[in-house]
Design a protein around this motif. Sequence first.
Motif, PDB file in Angstrom:
ATOM      1  N   SER A 191     101.431  51.692  68.657  1.00 55.06           N
ATOM      2  CA  SER A 191     100.118  50.801  69.014  1.00 55.06           C
ATOM      3  C   SER A 191      99.201  51.202  68.504  1.00 55.06           C
ATOM      4  N   LEU A 192      98.532  50.325  68.153  1.00 50.49           N
ATOM      5  CA  LEU A 192      96.958  50.751  67.693  1.00 50.49           C
ATOM      6  C   LEU A 192      95.581  50.305  68.436  1.00 50.49           C
ATOM      7  N   GLY A 193      95.386  51.011  68.790  1.00 46.70           N
ATOM      8  CA  GLY A 193      94.215  51.104  70.004  1.00 46.70           C
ATOM      9  C   GLY A 193      94.594  50.615  71.397  1.00 46.70           C
ATOM     10  N   GLY A 194      95.674  50.097  71.458  1.00 43.97           N
ATOM     11  CA  GLY A 194      96.482  49.306  72.399  1.00 43.97           C
ATOM     12  C   GLY A 194      96.656  48.390  71.958  1.00 43.97           C
ATOM     13  N   GLN A 195      97.482  47.811  71.145  1.00 46.88           N
ATOM     14  CA  GLN A 195      97.535  46.654  70.090  1.00 46.88           C
ATOM     15  C   GLN A 195      98.887  46.935  70.002  1.00 46.88           C
ATOM     16  N   ASN A 196      99.974  46.631  70.623  1.00 43.73           N
ATOM     17  CA  ASN A 196     101.781  46.899  70.221  1.00 43.73           C
ATOM     18  C   ASN A 196     101.952  46.220  68.654  1.00 43.73           C
ATOM     19  N   LEU A 197     102.442  47.185  68.018  1.00 41.45           N
ATOM     20  CA  LEU A 197     103.867  46.459  67.101  1.00 41.45           C
ATOM     21  C   LEU A 197     104.555  46.670  66.533  1.00 41.45           C
ATOM     22  N   ASP A 198     105.779  45.782  66.230  1.00 40.43           N
ATOM     23  CA  ASP A 198     107.392  46.036  65.918  1.00 40.43           C
ATOM     24  C   ASP A 198     107.357  47.133  65.328  1.00 40.43           C
ATOM     25  N   ASN A 199     106.430  47.561  64.178  1.00 41.78           N
ATOM     26  CA  ASN A 199     107.176  48.117  62.649  1.00 41.78           C
ATOM     27  C   ASN A 199     105.695  49.348  62.489  1.00 41.78           C
ATOM     28  N   ARG A 200     105.550  49.373  61.471  1.00 44.67           N
ATOM     29  CA  ARG A 200     104.951  50.363  60.465  1.00 44.67           C
ATOM     30  C   ARG A 200     104.353  49.675  59.180  1.00 44.67           C
ATOM     31  N   ILE A 201     104.274  48.288  59.114  1.00 45.80           N
ATOM     32  CA  ILE A 201     104.312  47.512  57.856  1.00 45.80           C
ATOM     33  C   ILE A 201     102.650  46.537  58.905  1.00 45.80           C
ATOM     34  N   VAL A 202     102.304  46.448  57.544  1.00 45.91           N
ATOM     35  CA  VAL A 202     101.148  45.159  57.277  1.00 45.91           C
ATOM     36  C   VAL A 202     100.778  45.180  56.116  1.00 45.91           C
ATOM     37  N   ILE A 203     100.588  44.010  56.649  1.00 41.37           N
ATOM     38  CA  ILE A 203      99.992  42.875  55.294  1.00 41.37           C
ATOM     39  C   ILE A 203      98.533  43.072  54.853  1.00 41.37           C
ATOM     40  N   ALA A 204      98.408  43.441  53.972  1.00 43.84           N
ATOM     41  CA  ALA A 204      96.225  43.975  53.555  1.00 43.84           C
ATOM     42  C   ALA A 204      95.780  42.692  53.625  1.00 43.84           C
ATOM     43  N   PRO A 205      94.655  42.666  54.005  1.00 40.78           N
ATOM     44  CA  PRO A 205      93.389  41.571  53.106  1.00 40.78           C
ATOM     45  C   PRO A 205      93.697  41.535  51.982  1.00 40.78           C
ATOM     46  N   MET A 206      93.154  40.144  51.661  1.00 41.71           N
ATOM     47  CA  MET A 206      93.683  40.100  49.969  1.00 41.71           C
ATOM     48  C   MET A 206      92.800  38.769  49.746  1.00 41.71           C
ATOM     49  N   CYS A 207      91.866  38.600  49.193  1.00 41.50           N
ATOM     50  CA  CYS A 207      90.879  37.104  49.076  1.00 41.50           C
ATOM     51  C   CYS A 207      91.602  36.725  47.822  1.00 41.50           C
ATOM     52  N   GLN A 208      91.617  34.730  48.467  1.00 41.36           N
ATOM     53  CA  GLN A 208      91.875  33.692  48.402  1.00 41.36           C
ATOM     54  C   GLN A 208      91.374  33.343  47.372  1.00 41.36           C
ATOM     55  N   TYR A 209      89.988  33.258  47.412  1.00 40.41           N
ATOM     56  CA  TYR A 209      89.067  32.157  46.836  1.00 40.41           C
ATOM     57  C   TYR A 209      89.543  31.119  47.055  1.00 40.41           C
ATOM     58  N   SER A 210      89.978  30.152  48.353  1.00 36.54           N
ATOM     59  CA  SER A 210      90.172  29.037  48.529  1.00 36.54           C
ATOM     60  C   SER A 210      89.735  28.459  49.604  1.00 36.54           C
ATOM     61  N   ALA A 211      88.886  29.205  49.616  1.00 34.64           N
ATOM     62  CA  ALA A 211      87.706  28.185  51.238  1.00 34.64           C
ATOM     63  C   ALA A 211      87.008  27.218  50.062  1.00 34.64           C
ATOM     64  N   VAL A 212      86.207  26.343  51.280  1.00 38.08           N
ATOM     65  CA  VAL A 212      85.494  25.358  50.847  1.00 38.08           C
ATOM     66  C   VAL A 212      84.005  25.577  51.450  1.00 38.08           C
ATOM     67  N   GLU A 213      83.003  25.803  51.430  1.00 33.79           N
ATOM     68  CA  GLU A 213      81.265  25.990  52.087  1.00 33.79           C
ATOM     69  C   GLU A 213      82.599  27.311  53.313  1.00 33.79           C
ATOM     70  N   GLY A 214      82.743  28.263  52.522  1.00 41.17           N
ATOM     71  CA  GLY A 214      83.575  28.848  53.295  1.00 41.17           C
ATOM     72  C   GLY A 214      84.632  28.391  54.391  1.00 41.17           C
ATOM     73  N   GLN A 215      84.756  27.477  54.685  1.00 43.27           N
ATOM     74  CA  GLN A 215      86.162  26.568  55.040  1.00 43.27           C
ATOM     75  C   GLN A 215      87.448  26.674  55.070  1.00 43.27           C
ATOM     76  N   ALA A 216      87.999  27.453  55.922  1.00 43.77           N
ATOM     77  CA  ALA A 216      89.626  27.652  55.392  1.00 43.77           C
ATOM     78  C   ALA A 216      90.029  26.217  55.202  1.00 43.77           C
ATOM     79  N   THR A 217      90.938  26.248  54.358  1.00 44.26           N
ATOM     80  CA  THR A 217      91.571  24.804  53.735  1.00 44.26           C
ATOM     81  C   THR A 217      93.488  25.254  54.258  1.00 44.26           C
ATOM     82  N   ASP A 218      94.138  24.291  53.512  1.00 45.81           N
ATOM     83  CA  ASP A 218      95.005  24.151  54.083  1.00 45.81           C
ATOM     84  C   ASP A 218      96.402  25.031  53.335  1.00 45.81           C
TER      85      ASP A 218
END
Length: 365
Positions: free
Chosen positions: A9-36
Amino acid sequence: MSQLFTPYSLGGQNLDNRIVIAPMCQYSAVEGQATDWHLIHLGHLALSGAALLFIEATAITPQGRISPSDLGLWSDETENALGRVIKGVRAYSNMPIAIQLAHAGRKASTAVPWMGGSQLPLGQGGWQTCAPSPLAWGEEERSPAGLDLESMREIRRAFVTAAARAHRLGIEVIEIHAAHGYLLHQFLSPLSNRRDDNYGGSLENRLRFPLEVFQAVREALPPKVPVGMRISATDWVEGGWDMEQSLALAQALKQRDCAFIHVSSGGLSPLQQISAAPGFQVPFAEQIRRESGLPTIAVGLITEPEQAETIVATQQADLVALARGILYNPRWPWHAAATLGDQVSAPPQYWRSPPYGINALFKDQ
């Protein structure tokens, strides 16, 4: 059951296990907007069996982007674009989603990595950067504009507004980026913060603005929403930010209801001397966890299931984050569960995929 696959439990958010996917920049947005690209990228990672998926460093203002192609969350347009991606991911995965909110400060206005990553000239796609003090990151880069108090208030408000947008999109966990030499880290380190007002000089003063940002975000969100911080435990430069100061920051964050610290290192100075090896940053997470009592996420050259299991089992960290390793092997949690004799969640469309001899790998079969 392996310790890596125990719930948390991370601050009240229940997690199934201890594996996290870290934030990783993709440099693939257009004017800040997420794309396909973001829908594909986050969508397939959301089927990996990890417990928590971080969206990449997301700029709170256009000026705060690392590159012109960075993801942003500063307007209705950027919110709607990211909302479309999240809706697509949610249709097939119930993995909790986190977001890392960021401002690049003096490390903004650069080309994407595969185009060299150097600072973009003004008038050629670049823009004027800002920082606590007018000190450039590299000798050949132009100096950033030193922030005045009103500009700092605007940045603090932008963090709060972006956090509110993220919460409105149903994102469960918020992380404030104060690592890797970006703006909040620049305030923390004496190498980049040479101010002579209440936001520079002493450790107490250098902590002030990052703590103000954290507290403003924390107060703007419901108590049930975990808010944490990503930090660089050390600059790896003599006279810079170090573990002693990181521990002081951790104690201050704990007093402000911080849910976790995501522990990395470096990024502030091109003079850094890093001795990288498997798990080289884990001792930082372990010490912060032990001395502050805050939950920690360990990251950095964690590649093997047995290695991750040991980190959790010996209480070096509460969670283990994968970055480049899970890009290389997007089913890493499946393989870790098979190696450690445990089970992992997967969509039913994939239940028949394990090779001969691997049985009962997936839950809910």
